[in-house]
Design a protein around this motif. Structure first.
Motif, PDB file in Angstrom:
ATOM      1  N   ALA A 164       0.772  -1.261  -0.138  1.00 28.21           N
ATOM      2  CA  ALA A 164      -0.123  -0.133  -0.045  1.00 28.21           C
ATOM      3  C   ALA A 164       0.926   1.067  -0.018  1.00 28.21           C
ATOM      4  CB  ALA A 164      -1.079   0.008   1.168  1.00 28.21           C
ATOM      5  N   SER A 165       2.019   1.270   0.884  1.00 31.89           N
ATOM      6  CA  SER A 165       2.763   2.529   0.930  1.00 31.89           C
ATOM      7  C   SER A 165       3.505   2.895  -0.280  1.00 31.89           C
ATOM      8  CB  SER A 165       3.623   2.410   2.101  1.00 31.89           C
ATOM      9  OG  SER A 165       4.436   1.450   2.015  1.00 31.89           O
ATOM     10  N   GLY A 166       3.918   1.507  -0.743  1.00 30.58           N
ATOM     11  CA  GLY A 166       4.576   1.645  -2.279  1.00 30.58           C
ATOM     12  C   GLY A 166       3.656   1.943  -3.451  1.00 30.58           C
ATOM     13  N   VAL A 167       2.479   1.606  -3.340  1.00 33.04           N
ATOM     14  CA  VAL A 167       1.499   2.215  -4.270  1.00 33.04           C
ATOM     15  C   VAL A 167       1.618   3.684  -4.303  1.00 33.04           C
ATOM     16  CG1 VAL A 167      -0.738   2.010  -5.269  1.00 33.04           C
ATOM     17  CG2 VAL A 167       0.486  -0.235  -4.503  1.00 33.04           C
ATOM     18  N   SER A 168       1.133   4.244  -2.955  1.00 30.84           N
ATOM     19  CA  SER A 168       0.925   5.462  -2.892  1.00 30.84           C
ATOM     20  C   SER A 168       2.342   6.604  -3.463  1.00 30.84           C
ATOM     21  CB  SER A 168       0.948   5.903  -1.124  1.00 30.84           C
ATOM     22  OG  SER A 168       0.843   7.271  -1.158  1.00 30.84           O
ATOM     23  N   TYR A 169       3.564   5.741  -3.160  1.00 28.00           N
ATOM     24  CA  TYR A 169       4.902   6.423  -3.508  1.00 28.00           C
ATOM     25  C   TYR A 169       4.637   6.239  -5.037  1.00 28.00           C
ATOM     26  CZ  TYR A 169       9.858   7.058  -3.478  1.00 28.00           C
ATOM     27  OH  TYR A 169      11.041   7.400  -3.864  1.00 28.00           O
TER      28      TYR A 169
ATOM     29  N   GLN B  51      -5.212  13.318 -12.196  1.00 26.09           N
ATOM     30  CA  GLN B  51      -5.847  11.979 -12.027  1.00 26.09           C
ATOM     31  C   GLN B  51      -4.933  11.387 -11.079  1.00 26.09           C
ATOM     32  OE1 GLN B  51      -5.585   9.858 -16.123  1.00 26.09           O
ATOM     33  NE2 GLN B  51      -6.900  11.625 -17.124  1.00 26.09           N
ATOM     34  N   TYR B  52      -3.924  11.634 -10.822  1.00 26.90           N
ATOM     35  CA  TYR B  52      -2.920  11.075  -9.881  1.00 26.90           C
ATOM     36  C   TYR B  52      -3.142  11.359  -8.461  1.00 26.90           C
ATOM     37  CZ  TYR B  52      -0.653   7.638 -13.231  1.00 26.90           C
ATOM     38  OH  TYR B  52      -0.102   6.963 -14.051  1.00 26.90           O
ATOM     39  N   LYS B  53      -3.561  12.677  -8.591  1.00 25.59           N
ATOM     40  CA  LYS B  53      -4.192  13.353  -7.091  1.00 25.59           C
ATOM     41  C   LYS B  53      -5.036  12.234  -6.465  1.00 25.59           C
ATOM     42  CE  LYS B  53      -3.226  17.904  -8.300  1.00 25.59           C
ATOM     43  NZ  LYS B  53      -1.747  18.190  -7.896  1.00 25.59           N
ATOM     44  N   ASP B  54      -6.183  12.034  -7.354  1.00 24.61           N
ATOM     45  CA  ASP B  54      -7.133  10.870  -6.917  1.00 24.61           C
ATOM     46  C   ASP B  54      -6.566   9.671  -6.430  1.00 24.61           C
ATOM     47  OD1 ASP B  54      -9.497  12.770  -7.067  1.00 24.61           O
ATOM     48  OD2 ASP B  54      -9.465  12.579  -9.225  1.00 24.61           O
ATOM     49  N   SER B  55      -5.635   9.342  -7.114  1.00 29.72           N
ATOM     50  CA  SER B  55      -5.329   7.768  -7.046  1.00 29.72           C
ATOM     51  C   SER B  55      -4.281   7.999  -5.667  1.00 29.72           C
ATOM     52  CB  SER B  55      -4.129   7.308  -8.195  1.00 29.72           C
ATOM     53  OG  SER B  55      -5.017   7.430  -9.238  1.00 29.72           O
ATOM     54  N   ILE B  56      -3.624   8.945  -5.569  1.00 24.03           N
ATOM     55  CA  ILE B  56      -2.815   9.013  -4.357  1.00 24.03           C
ATOM     56  C   ILE B  56      -3.899   9.239  -3.153  1.00 24.03           C
ATOM     57  CG2 ILE B  56      -1.259  10.537  -2.946  1.00 24.03           C
ATOM     58  CD1 ILE B  56      -0.257  11.532  -5.662  1.00 24.03           C
ATOM     59  N   ILE B  57      -4.795   9.876  -3.162  1.00 24.92           N
ATOM     60  CA  ILE B  57      -5.854  10.331  -2.043  1.00 24.92           C
ATOM     61  C   ILE B  57      -6.385   8.878  -1.849  1.00 24.92           C
ATOM     62  CG2 ILE B  57      -8.019  11.238  -1.695  1.00 24.92           C
ATOM     63  CD1 ILE B  57      -6.910  13.895  -3.155  1.00 24.92           C
ATOM     64  N   SER B  58      -6.858   8.165  -2.778  1.00 26.42           N
ATOM     65  CA  SER B  58      -7.697   6.649  -2.530  1.00 26.42           C
ATOM     66  C   SER B  58      -6.543   6.044  -1.669  1.00 26.42           C
ATOM     67  CB  SER B  58      -7.858   6.135  -3.894  1.00 26.42           C
ATOM     68  OG  SER B  58      -6.873   5.936  -4.496  1.00 26.42           O
ATOM     69  N   MET B  59      -5.206   6.020  -1.856  1.00 26.38           N
ATOM     70  CA  MET B  59      -4.375   5.101  -1.067  1.00 26.38           C
ATOM     71  C   MET B  59      -3.884   5.531  -0.044  1.00 26.38           C
ATOM     72  SD  MET B  59      -4.068   2.795  -3.269  1.00 26.38           S
ATOM     73  CE  MET B  59      -2.826   1.806  -2.341  1.00 26.38           C
ATOM     74  N   ARG B  60      -4.345   6.830   0.616  1.00 28.57           N
ATOM     75  CA  ARG B  60      -3.678   7.488   1.778  1.00 28.57           C
ATOM     76  C   ARG B  60      -4.954   7.368   2.853  1.00 28.57           C
ATOM     77  NH1 ARG B  60       0.384  12.420   0.054  1.00 28.57           N
ATOM     78  NH2 ARG B  60       2.030  10.919  -0.860  1.00 28.57           N
ATOM     79  N   ARG B  61      -4.391   7.031   4.170  1.00 27.62           N
ATOM     80  CA  ARG B  61      -5.707   6.924   5.191  1.00 27.62           C
ATOM     81  C   ARG B  61      -6.218   8.272   5.206  1.00 27.62           C
ATOM     82  NH1 ARG B  61      -4.862   8.241  10.397  1.00 27.62           N
ATOM     83  NH2 ARG B  61      -2.815   8.539  10.269  1.00 27.62           N
ATOM     84  N   PRO B  62      -7.528   8.402   5.403  1.00 26.12           N
ATOM     85  CA  PRO B  62      -8.334   9.490   5.462  1.00 26.12           C
ATOM     86  C   PRO B  62      -7.878  10.264   6.739  1.00 26.12           C
ATOM     87  CG  PRO B  62      -9.826   7.960   4.547  1.00 26.12           C
ATOM     88  CD  PRO B  62      -8.609   7.125   4.965  1.00 26.12           C
ATOM     89  N   GLY B  63      -7.681  11.684   6.558  1.00 24.69           N
ATOM     90  CA  GLY B  63      -7.413  12.352   7.717  1.00 24.69           C
ATOM     91  C   GLY B  63      -5.852  12.448   8.156  1.00 24.69           C
ATOM     92  N   SER B  64      -4.896  11.513   7.533  1.00 23.11           N
ATOM     93  CA  SER B  64      -3.645  11.539   7.746  1.00 23.11           C
ATOM     94  C   SER B  64      -2.984  12.959   6.881  1.00 23.11           C
ATOM     95  CB  SER B  64      -2.858  10.392   7.146  1.00 23.11           C
ATOM     96  OG  SER B  64      -3.059  10.449   5.629  1.00 23.11           O
ATOM     97  N   GLN B  65      -1.808  13.322   7.546  1.00 26.99           N
ATOM     98  CA  GLN B  65      -1.202  14.559   6.831  1.00 26.99           C
ATOM     99  C   GLN B  65      -0.939  14.440   5.333  1.00 26.99           C
ATOM    100  OE1 GLN B  65      -0.547  17.747   8.692  1.00 26.99           O
ATOM    101  NE2 GLN B  65      -2.003  16.476   9.711  1.00 26.99           N
TER     102      GLN B  65
END
Length: 532
Positions: A131-136, A167-181
């Motif tokens: 998951a963290s790798g996909v976000s990166y 488009q990648y903004k949406d992809s990144i947001i989907s991979m990160r924990r809501p509420g995290s920095q």
């Protein structure tokens, strides 16, 4: 109300921004210290690497070292990323290999090698990452398309790349924990793209507060706020947050940044040429040090313009300075002539004044000497009065004792006690007792005159060498010797006769105590005579 708030902002912001700019100036001057601190952190990690015992430990340390080199030195970051790849291959860990390859892609993008960075990214499948790798992974795509949009030659290409980045903004947001920095910061970028500035600012302020409370760097939320206020046309707040972000970057020894050179451009437009030149020079030096090519390219567009304007300003200031020097020289000549005239007129007055001052000084010295002499005479009179009374009393007592002694001897002769008479005559106890009583009386009179003698005398000695009389004693033999010195009897022979000591004994006492002193010989003797 709106007019009042606008008026207040004009009065509040400049002082706050001036304070921030002064802090930024100080941070730039202290930049070598911040760089040294970061280099020390890197050196510590490299020492740990040399002492590591397992591939896993080395891999984790290389990841930490990569974090220290990114935004600091791109060539070193690339070397670390390649080391991670080699280590991951040796460990035969596909997840580690992909993670290390993403590090290489990040460096390629950072040095403006977009094609090579995209080739690495295209060769990685998101399914092979955690998951963290996909976000990166998504973030690197977002980053490369954002930079390609900034440097696109046509508006059509610019919009194309901006769309891909969005488009990648949406992809990144989907991979990160809501509420995290990370989630909130990317959400604010998306809102800025959508021109929802108030919502973006609200999120960024929340992130700024969180970063401040937890001791994180406020550089990222600050640059986001600066961009938001730039879109809204609020130059003062844009300047404020650019300064905050720049301070955080400089103090963290970050070399690849955007805030300082943007602030330089803003100040240049406002006419603050000197600061703009200092900031753009600093930005170029750091970008070159980091080998961040796309930052160097951005700064290169501004540097010649600011530099040329700064040089013109220096020439103008130099011309003004020359004119000012000429004018000042003329005024100085006039002033010198006036001073010479005044000096001539006041010369005779100064001579008379000096004569009066000399006489006043002499009178002061005479008065001071008289006061000192009077004090000494008063003290001498007091000592004389005490010791004259003491001598008369001793003589009277001695006569009485002699009479008693005569009567006692007469009785012994009359009664025929010749043996007792012989013992009495040959006994030394009488003299010893007399000396003891003599010392006691002397000590009592002396301490009456100088009640703090022992305390003040001990302050002249080393702490562990101070002299304290035993129970039943008033003064010790050593203190008695220096009591006589305080009374003005400094000759060892006279002191020995007075105390019924040998001259050698007095000399030994003086030498022994002087060796315990905190002062030199002369200073010690002078201090003893000043006690009381």
């Amino acid at each position: 109300m709106a007019v009042l708030l606008a008026s207040l902002s004009l009065h509040i912001y400049p002082s706050e921004i001036d304070s921030l700019l002064r802090e930024l100036d100080m941070s730039i001057r202290n930049r070598p210290q911040y760089t040294l601190k970061r280099q020390e952190q890197i050196d510590a990690l490299q020492r740990k690497l040399r002492l590591s015992h397992s591939d896993q430990e080395r891999y984790d340390l290389y990841r930490e070292l990569f974090g220290k080199y990114r935004s600091y030195r791109m060539d070193s970051a690339l070397w670390v990323a390649n080391q991670r790849v080699e280590l991951a291959k040796r460990m035969k860990n596909p997840l580690y290999i992909r993670s290390a390859e993403l590090n290489i892609a990040e460096v390629m993008i950072g040095v403006a090698m977009y094609k090579e960075g995209l080739e690495i990214l295209d060769g990685i499948k998101s399914a092979d990452l955690d998951a963290s790798g996909v976000s990166y992974y998504y973030y690197q795509y977002h980053q490369v398309y954002t930079l390609m949009a900034d440097y696109a030659f046509s508006d059509q290409m610019k919009e194309h790349y901006r769309g891909l980045a969005y488009q990648y903004k949406d992809s990144i947001i989907s991979m990160r924990r809501p509420g995290s920095q990370g989630y909130l910061l990317m959400m604010s970028e998306k809102l800025l793209y959508e021109e929802k500035y108030d919502e973006a600012i609200e999120i960024l302020k929340s992130c700024y507060k969180t970063h401040e409370e937890k001791g994180y760097s406020v550089a990222i939320p600050s640059i986001g706020l600066a961009n938001a206020y730039a879109f809204m046309g609020n130059t003062e707040l844009q300047k404020k947050y650019l300064a905050i972000s720049a301070i955080a970057d400089i103090q963290a020894a970050t070399k690849e940044y955007i805030s300082l050179w943007k602030l330089a451009n803003l100040l240049f437009q406002e006419g603050d040429i000197k600061r703009a030149y200092t900031y753009i020079e600093c930005s170029m030096q750091d970008a070159t040090f980091c080998n961040a090519r796309y930052r160097t390219q951005e700064i290169s567009e501004l540097l010649p313009v600011i530099s040329r304007t700064y040089e013109n300003k220096l020439k103008e200031e130099k011309t003004q300075m020359v004119a000012l020097v000429i004018l000042t020289s003329v005024l100085l000549i006039i002033l010198l002539i006036a001073l010479m005239f005044i000096f001539y007129q006041m010369k005779r007055l100064n001579v008379a004044r000096k004569a009066v001052n000399t006489m006043n000084e002499e009178l002061k010295h005479i008065n001071s000497d008289l006061h000192t002499l009077n004090d000494k005479l008063q003290e001498s009179n007091q000592v004389k009065e005490e010791y004259i009374g003491y001598v008369f009393n001793m003589c009277s007592l001695y006569i009485n004792k002699q009479e008693e002694q005569r009567k006692m001897l007469a009785r012994k002769i009359k009664t025929g006690q010749l043996d007792d008479l012989y013992k009495t005559v040959n006994s030394s106890s009488f003299v010893a007792n007399e000396l003891k009583e003599f010392f006691y009386t002397f000590d009592s009179v002396f301490l009456k005159l100088y009640p703090k003698f022992i305390e003040q005398f001990n302050t002249l000695l080393q702490e562990d060498e101070r002299i304290c009389p035993k129970e039943g004693e008033l003064l010790t033999p050593e203190l008695r010797v220096f009591a006589l010195i305080r009374l003005g009897i400094t000759d060892s022979g006279k002191i020995a006769n007075f105390l019924h000591y040998s001259a050698q004994t007095v000399y030994n006492y003086r030498l022994k105590v002087r060796n315990k002193s905190l002062l030199s010989k002369d200073e010690f003797m002078e201090a003893v005579q000043q006690i009381g």
